[in-house]
Motif scaffolding. Structure first.
Motif, PDB file in Angstrom:
ATOM      1  N   GLY A 204       0.795  -1.223   0.000  1.00  0.00           N
ATOM      2  CA  GLY A 204       0.000   0.000   0.000  1.00  0.00           C
ATOM      3  C   GLY A 204       0.828   1.275   0.000  1.00  0.00           C
ATOM      4  N   SER A 205       2.163   1.151  -0.076  1.00  0.00           N
ATOM      5  CA  SER A 205       2.997   2.359  -0.107  1.00  0.00           C
ATOM      6  C   SER A 205       2.959   2.992  -1.491  1.00  0.00           C
ATOM      7  CB  SER A 205       4.438   2.024   0.276  1.00  0.00           C
ATOM      8  OG  SER A 205       4.989   1.126  -0.671  1.00  0.00           O
ATOM      9  N   GLY A 206       2.404   2.275  -2.448  1.00  0.00           N
ATOM     10  CA  GLY A 206       2.332   2.787  -3.819  1.00  0.00           C
ATOM     11  C   GLY A 206       3.553   2.416  -4.624  1.00  0.00           C
ATOM     12  N   LYS A 207       4.392   1.502  -4.086  1.00  0.00           N
ATOM     13  CA  LYS A 207       5.669   1.258  -4.754  1.00  0.00           C
ATOM     14  C   LYS A 207       5.519   0.695  -6.161  1.00  0.00           C
ATOM     15  CE  LYS A 207       6.856  -3.152  -2.521  1.00  0.00           C
ATOM     16  NZ  LYS A 207       5.484  -3.467  -2.065  1.00  0.00           N
ATOM     17  N   SER A 208       4.502  -0.118  -6.423  1.00  0.00           N
ATOM     18  CA  SER A 208       4.368  -0.686  -7.767  1.00  0.00           C
ATOM     19  C   SER A 208       4.055   0.381  -8.800  1.00  0.00           C
ATOM     20  CB  SER A 208       3.271  -1.744  -7.810  1.00  0.00           C
ATOM     21  OG  SER A 208       3.557  -2.740  -6.886  1.00  0.00           O
ATOM     22  N   SER A 209       3.015   1.162  -8.573  1.00  0.00           N
ATOM     23  CA  SER A 209       2.650   2.172  -9.583  1.00  0.00           C
ATOM     24  C   SER A 209       3.701   3.269  -9.672  1.00  0.00           C
ATOM     25  CB  SER A 209       1.255   2.733  -9.316  1.00  0.00           C
ATOM     26  OG  SER A 209       1.002   2.803  -7.956  1.00  0.00           O
ATOM     27  N   VAL A 210       4.298   3.640  -8.543  1.00  0.00           N
ATOM     28  CA  VAL A 210       5.347   4.664  -8.570  1.00  0.00           C
ATOM     29  C   VAL A 210       6.565   4.139  -9.329  1.00  0.00           C
ATOM     30  CG1 VAL A 210       7.004   5.922  -7.121  1.00  0.00           C
ATOM     31  CG2 VAL A 210       4.584   5.880  -6.486  1.00  0.00           C
ATOM     32  N   SER A 211       6.977   2.904  -9.033  1.00  0.00           N
ATOM     33  CA  SER A 211       8.165   2.332  -9.694  1.00  0.00           C
ATOM     34  C   SER A 211       7.949   2.228 -11.196  1.00  0.00           C
ATOM     35  CB  SER A 211       8.469   0.932  -9.154  1.00  0.00           C
ATOM     36  OG  SER A 211       8.713   0.983  -7.787  1.00  0.00           O
ATOM     37  N   LYS A 212       6.744   1.801 -11.574  1.00  0.00           N
ATOM     38  CA  LYS A 212       6.441   1.639 -12.995  1.00  0.00           C
ATOM     39  C   LYS A 212       6.524   2.991 -13.713  1.00  0.00           C
ATOM     40  CE  LYS A 212       3.219  -1.599 -13.971  1.00  0.00           C
ATOM     41  NZ  LYS A 212       1.889  -2.158 -14.201  1.00  0.00           N
TER      42      LYS A 212
ATOM     43  N   ARG B 209       9.134   4.224 -16.659  1.00  0.00           N
ATOM     44  CA  ARG B 209       8.646   4.748 -17.942  1.00  0.00           C
ATOM     45  C   ARG B 209       9.302   6.096 -18.252  1.00  0.00           C
ATOM     46  NH1 ARG B 209       3.057   4.444 -16.847  1.00  0.00           N
ATOM     47  NH2 ARG B 209       2.976   2.264 -17.444  1.00  0.00           N
ATOM     48  N   LYS B 210       9.391   6.961 -17.250  1.00  0.00           N
ATOM     49  CA  LYS B 210       9.965   8.299 -17.466  1.00  0.00           C
ATOM     50  C   LYS B 210      11.447   8.239 -17.803  1.00  0.00           C
ATOM     51  CE  LYS B 210       6.687  11.151 -15.146  1.00  0.00           C
ATOM     52  NZ  LYS B 210       6.465  12.560 -15.046  1.00  0.00           N
ATOM     53  N   LEU B 211      12.142   7.228 -17.263  1.00  0.00           N
ATOM     54  CA  LEU B 211      13.580   7.128 -17.502  1.00  0.00           C
ATOM     55  C   LEU B 211      13.904   6.260 -18.722  1.00  0.00           C
ATOM     56  CD1 LEU B 211      14.761   6.439 -13.825  1.00  0.00           C
ATOM     57  CD2 LEU B 211      15.004   8.594 -15.065  1.00  0.00           C
ATOM     58  N   GLY B 212      12.889   5.616 -19.276  1.00  0.00           N
ATOM     59  CA  GLY B 212      13.137   4.668 -20.376  1.00  0.00           C
ATOM     60  C   GLY B 212      13.793   3.388 -19.878  1.00  0.00           C
ATOM     61  N   TYR B 213      13.540   3.067 -18.612  1.00  0.00           N
ATOM     62  CA  TYR B 213      14.127   1.883 -17.983  1.00  0.00           C
ATOM     63  C   TYR B 213      13.122   0.730 -17.945  1.00  0.00           C
ATOM     64  CZ  TYR B 213      18.213   4.363 -16.030  1.00  0.00           C
ATOM     65  OH  TYR B 213      19.376   5.040 -15.853  1.00  0.00           O
ATOM     66  N   GLY B 214      13.612  -0.446 -17.616  1.00  0.00           N
ATOM     67  CA  GLY B 214      12.741  -1.575 -17.350  1.00  0.00           C
ATOM     68  C   GLY B 214      12.176  -1.466 -15.936  1.00  0.00           C
TER      69      GLY B 214
ATOM     70  N   ARG C  93       7.973 -16.539 -16.134  1.00  0.00           N
ATOM     71  CA  ARG C  93       8.348 -15.454 -17.046  1.00  0.00           C
ATOM     72  C   ARG C  93       7.599 -14.179 -16.683  1.00  0.00           C
ATOM     73  NH1 ARG C  93       7.725 -18.842 -22.297  1.00  0.00           N
ATOM     74  NH2 ARG C  93       7.267 -20.387 -20.695  1.00  0.00           N
ATOM     75  N   ILE C  94       8.312 -13.063 -16.760  1.00  0.00           N
ATOM     76  CA  ILE C  94       7.665 -11.775 -16.470  1.00  0.00           C
ATOM     77  C   ILE C  94       8.183 -10.726 -17.442  1.00  0.00           C
ATOM     78  CG2 ILE C  94       9.398 -11.213 -14.677  1.00  0.00           C
ATOM     79  CD1 ILE C  94       7.066  -9.743 -13.182  1.00  0.00           C
ATOM     80  N   SER C  95       7.302  -9.826 -17.837  1.00  0.00           N
ATOM     81  CA  SER C  95       7.724  -8.732 -18.711  1.00  0.00           C
ATOM     82  C   SER C  95       8.299  -7.607 -17.869  1.00  0.00           C
ATOM     83  CB  SER C  95       6.521  -8.227 -19.495  1.00  0.00           C
ATOM     84  OG  SER C  95       6.799  -6.954 -20.023  1.00  0.00           O
ATOM     85  N   LEU C  96       9.421  -7.045 -18.314  1.00  0.00           N
ATOM     86  CA  LEU C  96      10.016  -5.896 -17.622  1.00  0.00           C
ATOM     87  C   LEU C  96       9.677  -4.590 -18.335  1.00  0.00           C
ATOM     88  CD1 LEU C  96      11.715  -8.354 -16.467  1.00  0.00           C
ATOM     89  CD2 LEU C  96      13.523  -6.707 -16.097  1.00  0.00           C
ATOM     90  N   ASP C  97       8.797  -4.685 -19.335  1.00  0.00           N
ATOM     91  CA  ASP C  97       8.397  -3.489 -20.083  1.00  0.00           C
ATOM     92  C   ASP C  97       7.309  -2.764 -19.290  1.00  0.00           C
ATOM     93  OD1 ASP C  97       7.266  -1.646 -21.796  1.00  0.00           O
ATOM     94  OD2 ASP C  97       7.143  -3.007 -23.514  1.00  0.00           O
ATOM     95  N   PRO C  98       7.569  -1.522 -18.826  1.00  0.00           N
ATOM     96  CA  PRO C  98       6.563  -0.845 -18.003  1.00  0.00           C
ATOM     97  C   PRO C  98       5.253  -0.559 -18.744  1.00  0.00           C
ATOM     98  CG  PRO C  98       8.413   0.637 -18.481  1.00  0.00           C
ATOM     99  CD  PRO C  98       8.791  -0.714 -18.999  1.00  0.00           C
ATOM    100  N   ASP C  99       5.282  -0.640 -20.075  1.00  0.00           N
ATOM    101  CA  ASP C  99       4.058  -0.411 -20.850  1.00  0.00           C
ATOM    102  C   ASP C  99       3.347  -1.692 -21.245  1.00  0.00           C
ATOM    103  OD1 ASP C  99       4.109   2.404 -20.900  1.00  0.00           O
ATOM    104  OD2 ASP C  99       5.804   2.285 -22.288  1.00  0.00           O
TER     105      ASP C  99
END
Ligand code: DC
Length: 215
Positions: A11-19, A23-28, A65-71
């Motif tokens: 509930g700290s918001g870490k998932s949506s914040v991290s994603k 996205r803003k940095l062009g990172y996975g 398997r997991i996607s590291l693409d934030p989009d």
């Protein structure tokens, strides 16, 4: 490889914040909790006894398997897409017991390194409970994202239709998880971002500022 490691309680918001930061940095973006959830799903679907989980089972039978693409976020076990199923309450209730087993934590630590190394991104935002301390203790950025319990419960209830029962679930899961990992106080060298008084965008900006300082 630039690693941004982000820890925090439910509930700290870490998932949506991290994603969003990724996205803003062009990172996975790597959600490490998904692997614990997917393994919980897999063990339940096989009616496997927890005592029978060993390295052989994890390496040979758990085809994760997991996607590291934030989009384009998805999670698969074998050919089954479990992206949504692993978010169900029944998984949330069982996952702490599985996350508490040392053999599984060791396996998950290696798995996170493998996924990051094979990602093809210049950097990855990796999010999870013990990421700054155990999994990536030498990451360029190590951040603990917290918020007061009241705010965390409120954010979670707003996100999910189940309402107040979520409050009990989260508090219980944090208590269970904290027996395994101390994710509420920052370890040495870990920067604390308290989002109690920050909205989503300001939280993202606070983290980007920390990252820009070290780039
Ligand atoms: O972040 P989450 O709620 O999806 O995590 C699911 C569970 O996995 C949670 O009970 C804590 C555990 N977990 C962990 O122990 N270590 C991690 N790096 C990520 C998750």
């Amino acid at each position: 490889m630039h690693i941004v490691a982000i820890d925090g309680p439910a509930g700290s918001g870490k998932s949506s914040v991290s994603k969003t930061v990724a996205r803003k940095l062009g990172y996975g973006y790597l959600d490490t909790g998904a692997a614990y959830r997917a393994l919980t799903w897999f063990i339940s679907s096989q009616a496997k006894n927890l005592a029978a989980i060993d390295l052989d089972f994890l390496t040979k039978e758990f085809d994760y398997r997991i996607s590291l693409d934030p989009d384009d976020y998805w999670v698969k076990v074998g050919s089954t897409d479990v992206t949504y199923e692993i978010r169900e309450t029944s998984i949330g209730e069982k996952v702490s017991a599985i996350a508490g087993l040392p053999i599984i934590r060791e396996y998950m630590r290696n798995l996170a390194h493998e996924l990051v190394n094979a990602s093809g991104f210049a950097g990855v935002v990796v999010e999870g409970r013990d990421i700054t301390t155990v999994v990536f203790p030498s990451a360029q950025n190590r951040i603990l994202l917290t918020a007061s319990e009241e705010v965390r419960l409120r954010r979670r209830s707003a996100e999910l239709p189940e309402g107040i029962s979520i409050a009990e679930q989260i508090t219980k899961r944090d208590q269970n998880d904290s027996k395994v990992v101390d994710f509420l106080s920052p370890a040495t060298g870990v920067e604390l971002v308290d989002s109690t008084e920050l909205d989503f965008d300001s939280t993202v900006e606070a983290i980007i500022r920390i990252i820009e300082r070290t780039k």
